[in-house]
Design a protein around this motif. Sequence first.
Motif, PDB file in Angstrom:
ATOM      1  N   THR A  11       5.782  31.258  -5.305  1.00 31.89           N
ATOM      2  CA  THR A  11       5.991  30.128  -4.630  1.00 31.89           C
ATOM      3  C   THR A  11       5.008  29.412  -3.904  1.00 31.89           C
ATOM      4  O   THR A  11       4.028  29.993  -3.859  1.00 31.89           O
ATOM      5  CB  THR A  11       7.193  30.393  -3.549  1.00 31.89           C
ATOM      6  OG1 THR A  11       6.682  31.223  -2.676  1.00 31.89           O
ATOM      7  CG2 THR A  11       8.502  30.900  -4.196  1.00 31.89           C
ATOM      8  N   THR A  12       5.115  28.075  -3.589  1.00 33.14           N
ATOM      9  CA  THR A  12       3.966  27.407  -3.009  1.00 33.14           C
ATOM     10  C   THR A  12       4.559  27.549  -1.248  1.00 33.14           C
ATOM     11  O   THR A  12       5.685  27.647  -1.254  1.00 33.14           O
ATOM     12  CB  THR A  12       3.839  26.134  -3.620  1.00 33.14           C
ATOM     13  OG1 THR A  12       4.902  25.318  -3.176  1.00 33.14           O
ATOM     14  CG2 THR A  12       3.003  26.063  -4.734  1.00 33.14           C
ATOM     15  N   ASN A  72      10.015  31.399 -11.972  1.00 31.48           N
ATOM     16  CA  ASN A  72       8.900  31.617 -10.824  1.00 31.48           C
ATOM     17  C   ASN A  72       9.286  33.058 -10.374  1.00 31.48           C
ATOM     18  O   ASN A  72       8.530  33.653  -9.158  1.00 31.48           O
ATOM     19  CB  ASN A  72       9.354  30.830  -9.611  1.00 31.48           C
ATOM     20  CG  ASN A  72      10.645  30.975  -8.813  1.00 31.48           C
ATOM     21  OD1 ASN A  72      11.670  31.383  -9.532  1.00 31.48           O
ATOM     22  ND2 ASN A  72      10.779  31.125  -7.487  1.00 31.48           N
ATOM     23  N   ALA A  90       5.251  30.705 -12.650  1.00 34.23           N
ATOM     24  CA  ALA A  90       5.239  29.429 -12.130  1.00 34.23           C
ATOM     25  C   ALA A  90       5.911  28.923 -10.846  1.00 34.23           C
ATOM     26  O   ALA A  90       6.930  29.014 -10.710  1.00 34.23           O
ATOM     27  CB  ALA A  90       5.441  28.351 -13.113  1.00 34.23           C
ATOM     28  N   ALA A  91       4.924  28.413  -9.817  1.00 38.40           N
ATOM     29  CA  ALA A  91       5.332  27.672  -8.585  1.00 38.40           C
ATOM     30  C   ALA A  91       5.536  26.246  -8.551  1.00 38.40           C
ATOM     31  O   ALA A  91       4.265  25.757  -8.667  1.00 38.40           O
ATOM     32  CB  ALA A  91       4.798  28.318  -7.580  1.00 38.40           C
ATOM     33  N   PRO A  92       6.647  25.527  -8.922  1.00 36.45           N
ATOM     34  CA  PRO A  92       6.567  24.159  -8.719  1.00 36.45           C
ATOM     35  C   PRO A  92       6.201  23.611  -7.346  1.00 36.45           C
ATOM     36  O   PRO A  92       6.842  24.099  -6.257  1.00 36.45           O
ATOM     37  CB  PRO A  92       7.842  23.604  -9.491  1.00 36.45           C
ATOM     38  CG  PRO A  92       8.804  24.908  -8.815  1.00 36.45           C
ATOM     39  CD  PRO A  92       7.783  26.105  -8.686  1.00 36.45           C
ATOM     40  N   GLU A 129       7.096  22.966  -0.397  1.00 38.38           N
ATOM     41  CA  GLU A 129       7.690  22.184  -1.837  1.00 38.38           C
ATOM     42  C   GLU A 129       7.095  20.978  -2.123  1.00 38.38           C
ATOM     43  O   GLU A 129       6.787  20.456  -3.200  1.00 38.38           O
ATOM     44  CB  GLU A 129       8.932  21.954  -1.692  1.00 38.38           C
ATOM     45  CG  GLU A 129       9.870  23.463  -1.448  1.00 38.38           C
ATOM     46  CD  GLU A 129      11.382  23.140  -1.631  1.00 38.38           C
ATOM     47  OE1 GLU A 129      11.828  21.999  -1.634  1.00 38.38           O
ATOM     48  OE2 GLU A 129      12.105  24.032  -1.424  1.00 38.38           O
ATOM     49  N   GLU A 152       5.162  15.691 -10.240  1.00 39.71           N
ATOM     50  CA  GLU A 152       5.528  16.976 -10.190  1.00 39.71           C
ATOM     51  C   GLU A 152       4.414  17.922 -10.530  1.00 39.71           C
ATOM     52  O   GLU A 152       3.863  17.450 -11.877  1.00 39.71           O
ATOM     53  CB  GLU A 152       6.687  17.143 -10.900  1.00 39.71           C
ATOM     54  CG  GLU A 152       7.966  16.570 -10.546  1.00 39.71           C
ATOM     55  CD  GLU A 152       9.112  16.757 -11.542  1.00 39.71           C
ATOM     56  OE1 GLU A 152       9.477  18.098 -11.705  1.00 39.71           O
ATOM     57  OE2 GLU A 152       9.560  15.774 -12.035  1.00 39.71           O
ATOM     58  N   TYR A 153       4.070  18.969 -10.022  1.00 36.87           N
ATOM     59  CA  TYR A 153       3.121  19.925 -10.601  1.00 36.87           C
ATOM     60  C   TYR A 153       3.540  21.133 -10.407  1.00 36.87           C
ATOM     61  O   TYR A 153       4.897  21.568  -9.935  1.00 36.87           O
ATOM     62  CB  TYR A 153       1.915  19.961  -9.472  1.00 36.87           C
ATOM     63  CG  TYR A 153       1.173  18.526  -9.596  1.00 36.87           C
ATOM     64  CD1 TYR A 153      -0.106  18.359 -10.409  1.00 36.87           C
ATOM     65  CD2 TYR A 153       1.328  17.336  -8.809  1.00 36.87           C
ATOM     66  CE1 TYR A 153      -0.626  16.969 -10.573  1.00 36.87           C
ATOM     67  CE2 TYR A 153       0.997  16.197  -8.811  1.00 36.87           C
ATOM     68  CZ  TYR A 153      -0.232  16.154  -9.738  1.00 36.87           C
ATOM     69  OH  TYR A 153      -0.994  14.784  -9.729  1.00 36.87           O
ATOM     70  N   ARG A 154       2.830  22.413 -11.008  1.00 34.56           N
ATOM     71  CA  ARG A 154       3.053  23.406 -10.876  1.00 34.56           C
ATOM     72  C   ARG A 154       1.741  24.578 -10.947  1.00 34.56           C
ATOM     73  O   ARG A 154       0.827  24.017 -11.711  1.00 34.56           O
ATOM     74  CB  ARG A 154       4.202  24.088 -11.858  1.00 34.56           C
ATOM     75  CG  ARG A 154       3.558  24.079 -12.936  1.00 34.56           C
ATOM     76  CD  ARG A 154       4.849  24.632 -14.028  1.00 34.56           C
ATOM     77  NE  ARG A 154       4.459  24.534 -15.506  1.00 34.56           N
ATOM     78  CZ  ARG A 154       5.434  24.863 -16.577  1.00 34.56           C
ATOM     79  NH1 ARG A 154       6.661  24.913 -16.373  1.00 34.56           N
ATOM     80  NH2 ARG A 154       4.961  24.885 -17.730  1.00 34.56           N
ATOM     81  N   LYS A 190       3.583  17.521 -14.760  1.00 36.97           N
ATOM     82  CA  LYS A 190       4.757  16.937 -15.801  1.00 36.97           C
ATOM     83  C   LYS A 190       4.674  15.544 -15.935  1.00 36.97           C
ATOM     84  O   LYS A 190       4.533  14.912 -14.529  1.00 36.97           O
ATOM     85  CB  LYS A 190       6.209  17.485 -14.815  1.00 36.97           C
ATOM     86  CG  LYS A 190       7.130  17.370 -15.904  1.00 36.97           C
ATOM     87  CD  LYS A 190       8.590  17.585 -15.183  1.00 36.97           C
ATOM     88  CE  LYS A 190       9.202  18.475 -16.375  1.00 36.97           C
ATOM     89  NZ  LYS A 190      10.619  19.004 -15.577  1.00 36.97           N
ATOM     90  N   TRP A 192       5.005  19.211 -19.369  1.00 43.43           N
ATOM     91  CA  TRP A 192       3.784  19.847 -18.775  1.00 43.43           C
ATOM     92  C   TRP A 192       2.439  19.774 -19.443  1.00 43.43           C
ATOM     93  O   TRP A 192       2.457  20.168 -20.564  1.00 43.43           O
ATOM     94  CB  TRP A 192       4.276  21.410 -18.417  1.00 43.43           C
ATOM     95  CG  TRP A 192       5.562  21.414 -17.330  1.00 43.43           C
ATOM     96  CD1 TRP A 192       6.600  21.769 -17.788  1.00 43.43           C
ATOM     97  CD2 TRP A 192       5.225  21.103 -15.879  1.00 43.43           C
ATOM     98  NE1 TRP A 192       7.317  21.995 -16.622  1.00 43.43           N
ATOM     99  CE2 TRP A 192       6.712  21.437 -15.556  1.00 43.43           C
ATOM    100  CE3 TRP A 192       4.349  20.762 -15.112  1.00 43.43           C
ATOM    101  CZ2 TRP A 192       6.980  21.278 -14.170  1.00 43.43           C
ATOM    102  CZ3 TRP A 192       4.546  20.649 -13.837  1.00 43.43           C
ATOM    103  CH2 TRP A 192       5.998  20.932 -13.218  1.00 43.43           C
TER     104      TRP A 192
END
Length: 145
Positions: A47-48, A39, A137-139, A51, A128-130, A83, A88
């Motif tokens: 980041t998102t 990230n 990548a921001a999970p 969370e 779970e996503y990103r 995921k 992924w």
Amino acid sequence: MKYNNIVLFSTLFSILMIVSACQSTQNLSEKATQQEIPNTKNGVILTTEKEEYKLSTEEITIKIENKGTFDFESDISVSLQKKVDGIWYEIPHKEQGFSEVGIGIIPGETDTLEVKLDDYKYKFNPGEYRVVQDGLAAPFEITNS
């Protein structure tokens, strides 16, 4: 009679497991080319905003923070991945295309982008996503509540 009930139950259970396995990946058939994506790179952090997002969420806000010493330049195109069973998968866009619009973030500055979930051919469900952009990548997680 007991044997018939056991066979019927086993058959129904097997069908249920197959259907639920298919639903978990829906139309996710393309594995992400990179499974491990950081990230942060060269002082740029992706980041998102949160969370965890609710299932009713319509868009995800990503934050791009430049703590490096060089300007960060990128197009604004992003991809979403989910995921499933530790792997992924790419979530397909509704329309294929490319973006000529770009962003530039000087050192010490932060910018945000909105990712509209309606732009994807996917019925989002908990998991779970990103967000992936420019090698970062921001999970985040989508939950029922």
